[in-house]
Scaffold this active site. Structure first.
Site: not given
Ligand code: DOR
Length: 429
Positions: A231, A304
């Site tokens: 990301h 993601d």
């Molecule tokens: O926004 C995010 N959510 N970034 C991350 O790196 C982890 C992820 C999560 O696991 O909720």
């Protein structure tokens, strides 16, 4: 039982194909690709539709074990198939984290029993994802992990990261780095700048990412490991990756659909569904990510996919968790932002969402449509429009800022190993 896909436009960049063909599938494999392959009892007329190698996501949070209230391997893979994906890499920030052989086996067994599509486990870099002691990387890779990552958190200790890279090289797996300097990002919620000041929210400077991108590129140069940067969000990171690639460093990188379609300005009404880590950045950064996709600096688009409950998201901005769901909106968003606005051809987009992720994983059996390979195939109706609302999602979680929006260009059929993983019943009634 045979299945015939008739008259679709096959867009398969790994084989340099963009042409109308029939595909005959038997026993889960592609048996023939050719013109007018006759008739079969089970057949779909796909004229006017795009037929792609199944999409591959290098970055999915399936939340099982531990947070089955937000997602399970069953619901997450159903959502993935709905979004056109036939393979996802499952991130290890579960509860407990996937940091041992038994965890890896759990993900593999559960996904083979309950998954709609292929799941490739990612193991943690450090025990309990604490950034201190390395996991048993060799044993986990023998058990089936394709990568290591502490995603959700960066590895702050450079010595630990160096050793992890050496092990990942030794066992031939990729190291996926979540680039974040936690001392700089501490307590931050959105991008640091005018917007964070106006909104009164603590910011995360882009340097928190840039510093770690630079460090990890330096360490990849030292160790020779296959480094994949998760990301990426800043213009400066794109420059650093471009330079590293020019110098021959073994590095690849991804961007998410949300970082190429949204900016910090979209958080305006304290919309917690826009709270993600790394944060949405500026318009300049967004444009740099797209330039990176165009010139090949950025290799792929990964979702993601980060499911969270409404009850968690409907809290004060500061208390709401980072993340948005992504598997089911990734393809139409990328179509809208990149293909329909003539920044990438459809074939280039398929490279970013299927062929390149396969080659980053060094998996020659996926990311292409070829005689003898598993029939992992996604059919897209590029003109199909849908309104994104709660009912649209198969994911257990609905935390998407795209709710209320109309998007265009959706999967209507997803085949995994020749079996139907998703079919749009309205289209094929
Ligand atoms: O926004 C995010 N959510 N970034 C991350 O790196 C982890 C992820 C999560 O696991 O909720």
């Amino acid at each position: 039982m045979k299945l015939l896909l008739k008259g679709g436009r096959i867009v398969d960049p790994a084989n340099n194909t963009d042409e109308i063909y029939d595909i005959l599938i038997r026993a889960g494999k592609v048996e023939r690709i050719g013109k007018k392959l006759g008739k079969e009892q089970r057949e779909y007329d796909l004229s006017g539709k795009a037929v792609l190698p199944g999409l591959i996501d290098l970055h999915t949070h399936l939340r099982e074990p531990g947070r089955e209230d937000t997602e399970t391997i069953a619901s997450g893979t159903a959502a993935a198939a709905h979004g056109g994906f036939t393979t996802v890499c499952a991130m290890p920030n579960t509860n407990p984290p996937i940091d041992s052989v038994s965890g890896v086996k759990y993900v593999l067994t559960t996904s083979s029993q309950e998954g709609k599509i292929g799941v490739l486990p990612v193991g943690a870099i450090t025990k309990n994802r604490k950034g201190k002691a390395l996991t048993e990387i060799g044993k986990m890779s023998n058990a089936g992990i394709v990568a290591i990552s502490d995603d959700g958190d960066g590895v702050m200790n450079s010595r630990v990261m160096r050793r992890a890279m050496e092990y990942s090289k030794m066992f031939g797996i990729i190291l996926i780095s979540h680039c974040e300097d936690h001392d700089l990002s501490k307590e931050g919620m959105i991008n640091e700048g005018i917007t964070s000041t106006k909104m009164g929210l603590k910011g995360i400077p882009s340097q928190a990412e840039v510093i770690m991108v630079a460090r990890d590129i330096a360490l990849a140069g030292l160790t020779g490991c296959r480094l994949h940067l998760a990301h990426i969000t800043t213009s400066r990171s794109v420059d650093l990756i471009r330079d590293a690639k020019n110098r021959g460093v073994n590095v690849t990188a991804e961007v998410t659909p949300h970082h190429i379609t949204l900016t910090e300005k979209d958080i305006n009404a304290y919309n917690t569904n826009c709270k993600v880590n790394p944060p949405l950045r500026t318009e300049k950064d967004r444009r740099a990510l797209i330039s990176g996709l165009k010139d090949g600096t950025i290799d792929c688009i990964s979702t993601d996919h980060a499911p969270h409950l409404d009850t968690e998201k409907e809290r004060e901005f500061a208390l709401s968790p980072f993340g948005m769901t992504g598997l089911e909106t990734a393809f139409p968003l990328a179509m809208q932002e990149l293909v329909r606005s003539n920044k990438l051809t459809l074939s280039k987009l398929v490279e970013k969402m299927s062929a390149n992720p396969a080659s980053i994983l060094k998996k020659s059996g996926i990311g292409r449509i070829e005689k003898g390979l598993d029939a992992n195939i996604t059919v897209i109706d590029t003109e199909l429009e849908k309104e994104i609302n709660k009912e649209f999602f198969l994911s257990k979680s609905k935390n998407s800022p795209f709710k209320g929006k109309k998007l265009k260009g959706f999967p209507i059929l997803t085949l995994y190993r020749g079996r139907i993983a998703f079919k749009d019943e309205k289209v094929f009634s």
